[in-house]
Design an enzyme around this catalytic site. Structure first.
Site, PDB file in Angstrom:
ATOM      1  N   LYS A  46       0.840  -1.286   0.197  1.00 43.33           N
ATOM      2  CA  LYS A  46       0.164  -0.061   0.225  1.00 43.33           C
ATOM      3  C   LYS A  46       0.942   1.089  -0.119  1.00 43.33           C
ATOM      4  O   LYS A  46       0.583   2.333  -0.632  1.00 43.33           O
ATOM      5  CB  LYS A  46      -0.885  -0.086   1.434  1.00 43.33           C
ATOM      6  CG  LYS A  46      -2.154   0.934   1.439  1.00 43.33           C
ATOM      7  CD  LYS A  46      -2.900   0.479   2.597  1.00 43.33           C
ATOM      8  CE  LYS A  46      -3.872   1.364   2.960  1.00 43.33           C
ATOM      9  NZ  LYS A  46      -4.525   1.424   4.158  1.00 43.33           N
ATOM     10  N   THR A  85     -12.535   7.425  16.129  1.00 47.40           N
ATOM     11  CA  THR A  85     -13.580   7.571  16.934  1.00 47.40           C
ATOM     12  C   THR A  85     -13.281   6.693  18.261  1.00 47.40           C
ATOM     13  O   THR A  85     -13.098   5.446  18.242  1.00 47.40           O
ATOM     14  CB  THR A  85     -14.749   7.022  16.293  1.00 47.40           C
ATOM     15  OG1 THR A  85     -14.688   8.076  15.262  1.00 47.40           O
ATOM     16  CG2 THR A  85     -15.975   7.416  17.074  1.00 47.40           C
ATOM     17  N   GLU A  95     -13.075  13.199  13.666  1.00 51.71           N
ATOM     18  CA  GLU A  95     -13.087  13.574  12.068  1.00 51.71           C
ATOM     19  C   GLU A  95     -14.712  13.241  11.825  1.00 51.71           C
ATOM     20  O   GLU A  95     -15.363  12.689  12.339  1.00 51.71           O
ATOM     21  CB  GLU A  95     -12.489  12.440  11.591  1.00 51.71           C
ATOM     22  CG  GLU A  95     -12.297  12.594  10.065  1.00 51.71           C
ATOM     23  CD  GLU A  95     -11.637  13.787   9.624  1.00 51.71           C
ATOM     24  OE1 GLU A  95     -10.596  14.192   9.983  1.00 51.71           O
ATOM     25  OE2 GLU A  95     -12.428  14.694   9.143  1.00 51.71           O
ATOM     26  N   PHE A  96     -15.006  14.376  11.015  1.00 53.75           N
ATOM     27  CA  PHE A  96     -16.469  14.264  10.751  1.00 53.75           C
ATOM     28  C   PHE A  96     -16.514  14.212   9.209  1.00 53.75           C
ATOM     29  O   PHE A  96     -17.751  14.450   8.450  1.00 53.75           O
ATOM     30  CB  PHE A  96     -17.367  15.605  10.788  1.00 53.75           C
ATOM     31  CG  PHE A  96     -17.217  15.786  12.458  1.00 53.75           C
ATOM     32  CD1 PHE A  96     -17.950  15.181  13.365  1.00 53.75           C
ATOM     33  CD2 PHE A  96     -16.202  16.632  12.983  1.00 53.75           C
ATOM     34  CE1 PHE A  96     -18.123  15.285  14.781  1.00 53.75           C
ATOM     35  CE2 PHE A  96     -16.204  16.914  14.379  1.00 53.75           C
ATOM     36  CZ  PHE A  96     -17.098  16.320  15.204  1.00 53.75           C
ATOM     37  N   GLY A 126     -35.240   5.373   3.373  1.00 55.26           N
ATOM     38  CA  GLY A 126     -34.739   4.186   2.573  1.00 55.26           C
ATOM     39  C   GLY A 126     -34.451   2.892   3.237  1.00 55.26           C
ATOM     40  O   GLY A 126     -35.261   2.274   4.284  1.00 55.26           O
ATOM     41  N   CYS A 163     -19.186   3.904   9.863  1.00 55.42           N
ATOM     42  CA  CYS A 163     -19.310   4.939  11.210  1.00 55.42           C
ATOM     43  C   CYS A 163     -20.810   4.631  11.863  1.00 55.42           C
ATOM     44  O   CYS A 163     -20.806   4.180  12.960  1.00 55.42           O
ATOM     45  CB  CYS A 163     -19.303   6.335  10.815  1.00 55.42           C
ATOM     46  SG  CYS A 163     -17.706   6.712  10.034  1.00 55.42           S
ATOM     47  N   LYS A 201     -21.565   1.202  13.668  1.00 54.90           N
ATOM     48  CA  LYS A 201     -20.453   0.909  14.688  1.00 54.90           C
ATOM     49  C   LYS A 201     -20.494   2.070  15.819  1.00 54.90           C
ATOM     50  O   LYS A 201     -20.578   1.614  17.016  1.00 54.90           O
ATOM     51  CB  LYS A 201     -19.220   1.043  13.945  1.00 54.90           C
ATOM     52  CG  LYS A 201     -17.995   1.209  14.947  1.00 54.90           C
ATOM     53  CD  LYS A 201     -16.430   0.966  14.127  1.00 54.90           C
ATOM     54  CE  LYS A 201     -16.022   2.483  13.542  1.00 54.90           C
ATOM     55  NZ  LYS A 201     -15.572   3.405  14.530  1.00 54.90           N
ATOM     56  N   LYS A 241     -23.495   3.416   0.105  1.00 55.68           N
ATOM     57  CA  LYS A 241     -23.966   4.777  -0.623  1.00 55.68           C
ATOM     58  C   LYS A 241     -23.315   5.220  -1.903  1.00 55.68           C
ATOM     59  O   LYS A 241     -22.182   4.614  -1.942  1.00 55.68           O
ATOM     60  CB  LYS A 241     -23.983   5.942   0.531  1.00 55.68           C
ATOM     61  CG  LYS A 241     -22.672   6.396   0.801  1.00 55.68           C
ATOM     62  CD  LYS A 241     -22.687   7.519   1.573  1.00 55.68           C
ATOM     63  CE  LYS A 241     -20.976   8.052   1.538  1.00 55.68           C
ATOM     64  NZ  LYS A 241     -20.917   9.243   2.229  1.00 55.68           N
TER      65      LYS A 241
HETATM   66  C1  UDX Z   1     -20.629   9.392   8.299  1.00 52.35           C
HETATM   67  C2  UDX Z   1     -21.250  10.901   8.841  1.00 52.35           C
HETATM   68  O1  UDX Z   1     -21.902  11.443   7.932  1.00 52.35           O
HETATM   69  C3  UDX Z   1     -19.709  11.593   8.804  1.00 52.35           C
HETATM   70  O2  UDX Z   1     -19.866  12.897   9.320  1.00 52.35           O
HETATM   71  C4  UDX Z   1     -18.992  10.831   9.968  1.00 52.35           C
HETATM   72  O3  UDX Z   1     -17.776  11.228  10.029  1.00 52.35           O
HETATM   73  C5  UDX Z   1     -19.037   9.388   9.363  1.00 52.35           C
HETATM   74  O4  UDX Z   1     -20.147   8.775   9.203  1.00 52.35           O
HETATM   75  P1  UDX Z   1     -20.569   8.194   5.977  1.00 52.35           P
HETATM   76  O5  UDX Z   1     -20.896   6.761   6.878  1.00 52.35           O
HETATM   77  O6  UDX Z   1     -19.525   8.505   5.047  1.00 52.35           O
HETATM   78  O7  UDX Z   1     -20.467   9.356   7.005  1.00 52.35           O
HETATM   79  O8  UDX Z   1     -22.117   8.385   5.158  1.00 52.35           O
HETATM   80  P2  UDX Z   1     -23.276   9.256   5.145  1.00 52.35           P
HETATM   81  O9  UDX Z   1     -23.215  10.131   3.920  1.00 52.35           O
HETATM   82  O10 UDX Z   1     -23.424   9.980   6.472  1.00 52.35           O
HETATM   83  O11 UDX Z   1     -24.376   8.061   5.106  1.00 52.35           O
HETATM   84  C6  UDX Z   1     -24.260   7.025   5.971  1.00 52.35           C
HETATM   85  C7  UDX Z   1     -25.725   6.288   5.549  1.00 52.35           C
HETATM   86  O12 UDX Z   1     -26.797   6.725   5.858  1.00 52.35           O
HETATM   87  C8  UDX Z   1     -25.713   5.573   3.978  1.00 52.35           C
HETATM   88  O13 UDX Z   1     -26.118   4.349   4.116  1.00 52.35           O
HETATM   89  C9  UDX Z   1     -26.646   6.509   3.595  1.00 52.35           C
HETATM   90  O14 UDX Z   1     -27.411   5.938   2.411  1.00 52.35           O
HETATM   91  C10 UDX Z   1     -27.571   6.551   4.698  1.00 52.35           C
HETATM   92  N1  UDX Z   1     -28.590   7.692   4.636  1.00 52.35           N
HETATM   93  C11 UDX Z   1     -28.073   9.178   4.841  1.00 52.35           C
HETATM   94  C12 UDX Z   1     -29.954   7.555   4.616  1.00 52.35           C
HETATM   95  O15 UDX Z   1     -30.479   6.538   4.574  1.00 52.35           O
HETATM   96  N2  UDX Z   1     -30.799   8.986   4.610  1.00 52.35           N
HETATM   97  C13 UDX Z   1     -30.315   9.921   4.559  1.00 52.35           C
HETATM   98  O16 UDX Z   1     -30.955  11.032   4.643  1.00 52.35           O
HETATM   99  C14 UDX Z   1     -28.927  10.168   4.619  1.00 52.35           C
END
Ligand code: UDX
Length: 435
Positions: free
Chosen positions: A35, A121, A151-152, A253, A260, A263, A320
């Site tokens: 890597k 986290t 981290e967000f 959905g 994240c 977990k 997603k």
């Molecule tokens: C998330 C947080 O947004 C981020 O701030 C954190 O640091 C890590 O976790 P991520 O897991 O990359 O980020 O994706 P995110 O866009 O938040 O979506 C997470 C899940 O929620 C996806 O499966 C998405 O499809 C679902 N989702 C999101 C919904 O079902 N409905 C929504 O309105 C938004």
């Protein structure tokens, strides 16, 4: 500033690249030699918009490099960021094995004062424990302090989320640590929350779990909308105009996935129990999500006498769009169940097939190169991810390619109206079915 970053996963790699982009001298460390070699050539191990460009740019200008030689990197760093994973253990709590193994390495080799910044986290109180660990293991004349800097970033928009974050949260217990982190983030020009380490750790869990709860809440309302013949799109829009609610994360959905939310909800719930306090809203978010992930599967079981031999097209595999990550993706459990029931599946995802194949292979699961081939001859299509090319499909496509055009849309990719009078049976989440 001379910075070392431990871990080249989503958090570590994006952090390292963005810190280099802001002018710091960054060395990223990982144990995986292959890597590291590829990263030094500018090849990113993850699919993330804009990452490879910034990676290459900063490699070329010489302020970013990757190594497996942790001693050298930690010894010369003024600040060490840790962005390794804290995966879920069997009991739902967060595993700190990777984190402690990095801290062990740091403690074994540092020769000068340094600030260790935990981006991973971690359960509340971990930063305190790690600092105590350093105090016990590192020579007294070396000052090692720990700061929390959660981290967000969201996958798919990780670079943008880091460079243009809504806020930078810094958990520190001394002015020394605060001033170091302030000077690192000076060039980002972003709102900064400076607080205690425990508060920072809690802000991270509370934010993620609130978003997960928001999604589960909308999913539950959507399910009820189906029963009372209301439409979740209109309901969500009506809610969204209230500034106290806002328009984001209201999409109903097939449930949330990723590395994240699943977990972090389980970790906080488990932490609450450890302290004898049951976090009931978090429990509800988890349970609703588990139920939601199998909503379409349950509907198929009710709609058809048997799924044995049924030809099902699976559209989208990742948790997603915009990422090749399939961790905790709702597609996983559904595909397992459908295969157990004897269904014959075709599946398509623009970037996720490679990762999916490593977890599930079956003679009854055929990965396809495009949507049309996936739909060809299918009796049912299920949508798990709202990729834009899936959203561009038309009723005509479903009707033209499928043997029986029955669509179960787990991400509400289309408006109900689009299917009226088309001969396509269309089921979605929180809306009346079109038959
Ligand atoms: C998330 C947080 O947004 C981020 O701030 C954190 O640091 C890590 O976790 P991520 O897991 O990359 O980020 O994706 P995110 O866009 O938040 O979506 C997470 C899940 O929620 C996806 O499966 C998405 O499809 C679902 N989702 C999101 C919904 O079902 N409905 C929504 O309105 C938004």
């Amino acid at each position: 500033m001379n910075i070392a970053v431990a871990g080249t996963g989503y958090v570590g790699l994006v952090t390292g690249v963005c810190l280099a982009e802001c002018g710091h001298q960054v060395t990223c460390i990982d144990i995986d030699e292959n890597k590291i070699a590829r990263l030094n050539l500018g090849v990113s191990p993850i699919y993330e918009q804009g990452l490879e460009e910034l990676l290459m740019k900063n490699l070329k200008r010489g302020n970013l490099n990757f190594t497996t030689n942790y001693q050298k990197a930690y010894q010369s760093a003024e600040v060490i960021f840790i962005g390794v994973g804290t995966p879920e253990k069997e009991d739902g709590s967060a595993s700190l094995d990777f984190l402690y193994s990095v801290c062990n390495q740091i403690a074994s080799c540092i020769v000068k004062d340094c600030l260790v910044v935990i981006k991973s986290t971690v359960p509340i109180g971990t930063n305190d424990k790690i600092e105590r660990y350093f105090k016990e293991t590192v020579e007294e004349c070396i000052r090692v302090e720990v700061a929390s800097n959660p981290e967000f970033l969201a996958q798919g928009s990780a670079v943008n989320d880091t460079l243009h974050a809504s806020r930078i949260v810094i958990g520190v217990e001394s002015e020394w640590a605060e001033s170091k982190l302030r000077s690192i983030y000076e060039g980002f020009h972003l709102p900064m929350v400076v607080t205690s380490r425990r508060n920072a750790e809690m802000i991270k869990y509370a934010s993620n779990d609130f978003l997960a709860l928001k999604i589960s809440y909308m999913n539950e309302i959507a399910n009820f909308c189906e029963i009372i013949e209301a439409n979740i799109d209109d309901v969500a829009f009506g809610m969204s105009l209230d500034p106290r609610i806002g328009p984001r994360f209201l999409n109903a959905g097939i449930g949330y996935g990723g590395s994240c939310f699943p977990k972090d909800t389980k970790a906080l719930y488990s932490l609450g129990n450890e302290y004898g306090y049951e976090l009931k809203t978090i429990k509800a978010a988890i349970e609703i999500n588990e139920r939601q992930k199998l909503k379409i599967y349950r509907e198929l079981k009710m709609r058809f006498d048997t799924l044995q031999g049924m030809k099902i097209a699976v559209l989208g595999l990742t948790f997603k769009p915009g990422t090749d990550d399939i961790r905790e993706a709702p597609s996983l459990i559904n595909i397992k169940r459908l295969l157990e029931d004897g269904a014959i599946l075709t599946a398509y995802d623009p970037v996720g097939i490679h990762n999916f194949e490593r977890l599930i292979t079956s003679k009854n699961l055929n990965y396809k190169k495009n949507l049309n081939d996936t739909l060809k001859g299918a009796q049912v299509a299920i949508i798990f991810t709202e990729w834009s090319e899936i959203k561009e499909l038309t009723p005509h496509d479903f009707k033209g390619y499928m043997e029986t055009p029955i669509v179960y849309d787990g991400r509400n990719c289309f408006k109900n109206e689009a299917f009226k009078g088309t001969g396509v049976e269309y089921h979605s989440i929180g809306r009346m079915s079109i038959k």
